[in-house]
Design a protein around this motif. Structure first.
Motif, PDB file in Angstrom:
ATOM      1  N   GLU A  65       0.861  -1.183   0.000  1.00 49.14           N
ATOM      2  CA  GLU A  65       0.000   0.000   0.000  1.00 49.14           C
ATOM      3  C   GLU A  65       0.895   1.230   0.000  1.00 49.14           C
ATOM      4  OE1 GLU A  65      -3.527   2.281   2.489  1.00 49.14           O
ATOM      5  OE2 GLU A  65      -2.116   1.022   3.577  1.00 49.14           O
ATOM      6  N   VAL A  66       0.700   2.103  -0.973  1.00 57.58           N
ATOM      7  CA  VAL A  66       1.468   3.350  -1.003  1.00 57.58           C
ATOM      8  C   VAL A  66       0.577   4.444  -0.418  1.00 57.58           C
ATOM      9  CG1 VAL A  66       2.616   5.066  -2.449  1.00 57.58           C
ATOM     10  CG2 VAL A  66       2.806   2.641  -3.008  1.00 57.58           C
ATOM     11  N   GLY A  67       1.037   5.093   0.636  1.00 54.94           N
ATOM     12  CA  GLY A  67       0.290   6.188   1.247  1.00 54.94           C
ATOM     13  C   GLY A  67      -0.852   5.726   2.137  1.00 54.94           C
ATOM     14  N   PRO A  68      -0.555   5.088   3.270  1.00 56.83           N
ATOM     15  CA  PRO A  68      -1.627   4.624   4.166  1.00 56.83           C
ATOM     16  C   PRO A  68      -2.387   5.753   4.849  1.00 56.83           C
ATOM     17  CG  PRO A  68       0.528   4.249   5.164  1.00 56.83           C
ATOM     18  CD  PRO A  68       0.782   4.686   3.767  1.00 56.83           C
ATOM     19  N   GLY A  69      -1.837   6.949   4.890  1.00 56.64           N
ATOM     20  CA  GLY A  69      -2.562   8.088   5.489  1.00 56.64           C
ATOM     21  C   GLY A  69      -2.824   7.858   6.964  1.00 56.64           C
ATOM     22  N   LEU A  70      -4.100   7.675   7.315  1.00 57.31           N
ATOM     23  CA  LEU A  70      -4.460   7.431   8.721  1.00 57.31           C
ATOM     24  C   LEU A  70      -4.692   5.942   8.979  1.00 57.31           C
ATOM     25  CD1 LEU A  70      -6.977  10.403   9.132  1.00 57.31           C
ATOM     26  CD2 LEU A  70      -4.508  10.391   9.519  1.00 57.31           C
ATOM     27  N   GLY A  71      -4.554   5.119   7.932  1.00 52.85           N
ATOM     28  CA  GLY A  71      -4.604   3.663   8.131  1.00 52.85           C
ATOM     29  C   GLY A  71      -5.968   3.017   7.909  1.00 52.85           C
ATOM     30  N   VAL A  72      -6.916   3.769   7.353  1.00 51.72           N
ATOM     31  CA  VAL A  72      -8.279   3.236   7.189  1.00 51.72           C
ATOM     32  C   VAL A  72      -8.287   2.033   6.233  1.00 51.72           C
ATOM     33  CG1 VAL A  72     -10.607   3.831   6.416  1.00 51.72           C
ATOM     34  CG2 VAL A  72      -9.220   5.531   7.567  1.00 51.72           C
ATOM     35  N   LEU A  73      -7.650   2.214   5.068  1.00 49.16           N
ATOM     36  CA  LEU A  73      -7.594   1.121   4.087  1.00 49.16           C
ATOM     37  C   LEU A  73      -6.645   0.019   4.575  1.00 49.16           C
ATOM     38  CD1 LEU A  73      -8.192  -0.069   1.262  1.00 49.16           C
ATOM     39  CD2 LEU A  73      -6.481   1.500   0.311  1.00 49.16           C
ATOM     40  N   THR A  74      -5.568   0.431   5.220  1.00 52.46           N
ATOM     41  CA  THR A  74      -4.570  -0.531   5.711  1.00 52.46           C
ATOM     42  C   THR A  74      -5.213  -1.580   6.612  1.00 52.46           C
ATOM     43  OG1 THR A  74      -3.218   1.469   5.921  1.00 52.46           O
ATOM     44  CG2 THR A  74      -2.225  -0.611   6.656  1.00 52.46           C
ATOM     45  N   ARG A  75      -6.112  -1.139   7.478  1.00 53.00           N
ATOM     46  CA  ARG A  75      -6.759  -2.069   8.413  1.00 53.00           C
ATOM     47  C   ARG A  75      -7.586  -3.105   7.663  1.00 53.00           C
ATOM     48  NH1 ARG A  75      -7.029  -0.598  13.718  1.00 53.00           N
ATOM     49  NH2 ARG A  75      -8.944  -1.780  13.944  1.00 53.00           N
ATOM     50  N   GLU A  76      -8.278  -2.657   6.631  1.00 53.09           N
ATOM     51  CA  GLU A  76      -9.099  -3.589   5.832  1.00 53.09           C
ATOM     52  C   GLU A  76      -8.205  -4.587   5.098  1.00 53.09           C
ATOM     53  OE1 GLU A  76     -12.395  -3.706   5.882  1.00 53.09           O
ATOM     54  OE2 GLU A  76     -12.353  -2.073   7.337  1.00 53.09           O
ATOM     55  N   LEU A  77      -7.078  -4.099   4.589  1.00 56.75           N
ATOM     56  CA  LEU A  77      -6.155  -4.979   3.867  1.00 56.75           C
ATOM     57  C   LEU A  77      -5.571  -6.013   4.833  1.00 56.75           C
ATOM     58  CD1 LEU A  77      -4.289  -2.275   1.715  1.00 56.75           C
ATOM     59  CD2 LEU A  77      -6.137  -3.791   0.984  1.00 56.75           C
ATOM     60  N   ALA A  78      -5.216  -5.539   6.028  1.00 57.02           N
ATOM     61  CA  ALA A  78      -4.593  -6.433   7.026  1.00 57.02           C
ATOM     62  C   ALA A  78      -5.557  -7.529   7.460  1.00 57.02           C
ATOM     63  CB  ALA A  78      -4.140  -5.609   8.231  1.00 57.02           C
ATOM     64  N   ALA A  79      -6.856  -7.229   7.416  1.00 58.55           N
ATOM     65  CA  ALA A  79      -7.849  -8.219   7.846  1.00 58.55           C
ATOM     66  C   ALA A  79      -7.993  -9.346   6.814  1.00 58.55           C
ATOM     67  CB  ALA A  79      -9.199  -7.535   8.055  1.00 58.55           C
ATOM     68  N   ARG A  80      -7.531  -9.095   5.577  1.00 62.34           N
ATOM     69  CA  ARG A  80      -7.741 -10.099   4.520  1.00 62.34           C
ATOM     70  C   ARG A  80      -6.462 -10.714   3.971  1.00 62.34           C
ATOM     71  NH1 ARG A  80     -11.347  -6.387   4.823  1.00 62.34           N
ATOM     72  NH2 ARG A  80     -13.544  -6.877   4.472  1.00 62.34           N
ATOM     73  N   ALA A  81      -5.371  -9.955   3.966  1.00 60.80           N
ATOM     74  CA  ALA A  81      -4.137 -10.437   3.332  1.00 60.80           C
ATOM     75  C   ALA A  81      -3.214 -11.080   4.364  1.00 60.80           C
ATOM     76  CB  ALA A  81      -3.432  -9.266   2.660  1.00 60.80           C
ATOM     77  N   GLY A  82      -2.236 -11.843   3.854  1.00 67.34           N
ATOM     78  CA  GLY A  82      -1.247 -12.440   4.759  1.00 67.34           C
ATOM     79  C   GLY A  82      -0.298 -11.390   5.294  1.00 67.34           C
ATOM     80  N   ARG A  83       0.070 -10.462   4.392  1.00 63.86           N
ATOM     81  CA  ARG A  83       1.086  -9.479   4.784  1.00 63.86           C
ATOM     82  C   ARG A  83       0.807  -8.158   4.071  1.00 63.86           C
ATOM     83  NH1 ARG A  83       7.243  -9.536   3.266  1.00 63.86           N
ATOM     84  NH2 ARG A  83       7.828  -7.860   4.671  1.00 63.86           N
ATOM     85  N   VAL A  84       0.951  -7.065   4.796  1.00 60.68           N
ATOM     86  CA  VAL A  84       0.748  -5.739   4.197  1.00 60.68           C
ATOM     87  C   VAL A  84       1.991  -4.886   4.472  1.00 60.68           C
ATOM     88  CG1 VAL A  84      -0.695  -3.663   4.154  1.00 60.68           C
ATOM     89  CG2 VAL A  84      -1.741  -5.883   4.651  1.00 60.68           C
ATOM     90  N   ILE A  85       2.526  -4.291   3.404  1.00 58.27           N
ATOM     91  CA  ILE A  85       3.648  -3.362   3.567  1.00 58.27           C
ATOM     92  C   ILE A  85       3.131  -1.997   3.161  1.00 58.27           C
ATOM     93  CG2 ILE A  85       5.972  -2.778   2.755  1.00 58.27           C
ATOM     94  CD1 ILE A  85       5.905  -5.995   2.111  1.00 58.27           C
ATOM     95  N   SER A  86       3.120  -1.068   4.101  1.00 60.33           N
ATOM     96  CA  SER A  86       2.546   0.251   3.846  1.00 60.33           C
ATOM     97  C   SER A  86       3.655   1.294   3.888  1.00 60.33           C
ATOM     98  CB  SER A  86       1.496   0.587   4.907  1.00 60.33           C
ATOM     99  OG  SER A  86       0.363  -0.223   4.706  1.00 60.33           O
ATOM    100  N   VAL A  87       3.789   2.027   2.785  1.00 63.15           N
ATOM    101  CA  VAL A  87       4.877   3.010   2.659  1.00 63.15           C
ATOM    102  C   VAL A  87       4.283   4.414   2.708  1.00 63.15           C
ATOM    103  CG1 VAL A  87       6.768   3.802   1.194  1.00 63.15           C
ATOM    104  CG2 VAL A  87       6.131   1.383   1.199  1.00 63.15           C
ATOM    105  N   GLU A  88       4.616   5.156   3.736  1.00 66.94           N
ATOM    106  CA  GLU A  88       4.077   6.522   3.914  1.00 66.94           C
ATOM    107  C   GLU A  88       5.222   7.527   3.907  1.00 66.94           C
ATOM    108  OE1 GLU A  88       0.875   8.092   4.173  1.00 66.94           O
ATOM    109  OE2 GLU A  88       2.311   9.729   4.057  1.00 66.94           O
ATOM    110  N   LEU A  89       5.058   8.575   3.102  1.00 66.84           N
ATOM    111  CA  LEU A  89       6.121   9.582   2.966  1.00 66.84           C
ATOM    112  C   LEU A  89       6.057  10.642   4.068  1.00 66.84           C
ATOM    113  CD1 LEU A  89       8.446  10.680   1.243  1.00 66.84           C
ATOM    114  CD2 LEU A  89       6.763  11.857  -0.172  1.00 66.84           C
ATOM    115  N   ASP A  90       4.858  10.973   4.524  1.00 67.11           N
ATOM    116  CA  ASP A  90       4.707  12.072   5.485  1.00 67.11           C
ATOM    117  C   ASP A  90       5.030  11.585   6.902  1.00 67.11           C
ATOM    118  OD1 ASP A  90       4.005  14.211   7.032  1.00 67.11           O
ATOM    119  OD2 ASP A  90       1.932  14.354   6.304  1.00 67.11           O
ATOM    120  N   ARG A  91       6.172  12.028   7.368  1.00 67.96           N
ATOM    121  CA  ARG A  91       6.673  11.585   8.678  1.00 67.96           C
ATOM    122  C   ARG A  91       5.672  11.869   9.808  1.00 67.96           C
ATOM    123  NH1 ARG A  91      11.959  11.160  10.293  1.00 67.96           N
ATOM    124  NH2 ARG A  91      12.710  12.089   8.371  1.00 67.96           N
ATOM    125  N   ARG A  92       4.910  12.969   9.673  1.00 71.23           N
ATOM    126  CA  ARG A  92       3.984  13.376  10.738  1.00 71.23           C
ATOM    127  C   ARG A  92       2.905  12.320  10.981  1.00 71.23           C
ATOM    128  NH1 ARG A  92       0.706  18.040   9.026  1.00 71.23           N
ATOM    129  NH2 ARG A  92       0.255  16.494   7.446  1.00 71.23           N
TER     130      ARG A  92
END
Ligand SMILES: C[S@@+](CC[C@H](N)C(=O)[O-])C[C@H]1O[C@@H](n2cnc3c(N)ncnc32)[C@H](O)[C@@H]1O
Length: 264
Positions: free
Chosen positions: A44-71
C-alpha cells in the motif's frame, strides 16, 4: 478522523496529496476488487491514517505500507496497533525498493494524485504484481483503461495494455474524501500478465507516436527522426493508411510496427 488529527495536532497536507477516504462503501469496493487471501502480500502506497490498511490487514497475509509524510507515523502506530501482519515503512512510493516483494503481490492504494501515475507505472514495470487496485482521478483512470479510437486513448493506455488489462470498478464522488478533492475519482483494477517485462523500445516508439496528437502517425515518426522510407514501408506492410493517427493502433499493432521499423 477529525478527532484523531486534532489530537496529533495535524491537518491534511495538500502538498502530499492528502485526501483521506471517509466512505465505507468505496473502501469495500476497493478491497473486494483486490480479491485478497491469506497468501497475498500487499503493497500500500500512502496509508494516510490507516483506514484502508486495516481492511487490507484483515484479509491479506502481509501488508507493507509506505508513507512519505513523517507526521503521520505516530498516528499510524496508533491506528494499526496490534496488527502483526502490517509493516509500516517511512519512505517514498517513487523510490521504494519493490524487489523485496514476492512475485504475484498486489498493490492496493488510494494514491496521492500528484504522483499517482509514476507510482503506478513503476509498479507495472517492476514485474512484482499480479493485480493492482488503485483509486485515482477519473481522468487518469479513463486513460488507463481506454481502447483504441476513443478520446482518452494515448501512450499511457498502450503501456498499460502491454502489461495487462485495466478496467474501471466504480466512480467516486469528491464527498467520499476529507478534505474533498476538486475532481471525481475512480477505482481501477489492473490484472497483469505474469512475466511481462518492460519494453523500452516499444515505449519510446509509443511516446513518439503520440507526441503531437493532431498530427498523423507518419508525421510524428518522421519528426522523431525515423527514416522516411522505412516508415512508409512499415505502414504499408502493416496495412495502415498513410494518414492513420496513433490513437487507432492497438498495442499489438505498435509491437508489429516496432519490429518493422527495427528490422527494415
Ligand atoms: C490520497 S491519500 C490516501 C490516504 C489513505 N490511504 C486513505 O485512503 O485515506 C495519499 C497518501 O499518500 C501519502 N503520500 C504522498 N506522496 C507519497 C509518496 N511519494 N510515497 C508514499 N506516500 C505518499 C500521503 O501522505 C497520504 O497519506
Amino acid at each position: 478522523m477529525r478527532e484523531l488529527l486534532e489530537r496529533h495536532g495535524l491537518r491534511a497536507d495538500k502538498g502530499f496529496g492528502q485526501n483521506f477516504l471517509v466512505d465505507e462503501g468505496v473502501l469495500r469496493s476497493i478491497v473486494a476488487a483486490a480479491e485478497l487471501g491469506p497468501q497475498s502480500t500487499v503493497l500500500e502506497v500512502g496509508p494516510g491514517l490507516g483506514v484502508l490498511t486495516r481492511e487490507l490487514a484483515a484479509r491479506a497475509g502481509r501488508v507493507i505500507s509506505v508513507e512519505l509524510d513523517r507526521r503521520l507515523l505516530p498516528v499510524l502506530q496508533e491506528t494499526l496497533a496490534g496488527l502483526g501482519n502490517v509493516t509500516l515503512v517511512h519512505g517514498d512510493g517513487l523510490t521504494f525498493d519493490l524487489s523485496c516483494l514476492p512475485e504475484g503481490s498486489a498493490m492496493v492504494a488510494n494514491l496521492p494524485y500528484n504522483v499517482g501515475t509514476p507510482i503506478l507505472v513503476r509498479a507495472l514495470e517492476s514485474g512484482r504484481f499480479a493485480r493492482v487496485v488503485v483509486l485515482l482521478q477519473r481522468e487518469v483512470a479513463e486513460r488507463l483503461s481506454a481502447t483504441p479510437g476513443t478520446p482518452a486513448y494515448g501512450a499511457l493506455s498502450v503501456v498499460v495494455a502491454h502489461f495487462g488489462r485495466a478496467r474501471s470498478v466504480r466512480l467516486v464522488k469528491p464527498s467520499a474524501f476529507s478534505p474533498p478533492p476538486e475532481v471525481t475519482s475512480s477505482v481501477v483494477r489492473l490484472d497483469l500478465t505474469p512475466g511481462r517485462a518492460p519494453d523500452p523500445a516499444l515505449f519510446r516508439l509509443v511516446r513518439h507516436a503520440f507526441a503531437h496528437r493532431r498530427k498523423t502517425l507518419k508525421k510524428n515518426l518522421l519528426m522523431a527522426g525515423y527514416p522516411a522510407e522505412r516508415v512508409a514501408r512499415a505502414l504499408q506492410t502493416l496495412g495502415l493508411e498513410a494518414q492513420v493517427r496513433a490513437e487507432r493502433l492497438s498495442v499489438e499493432q505498435f509491437r508489429a510496427l516496432r519490429q518493422e521499423l527495427e528490422g527494415g
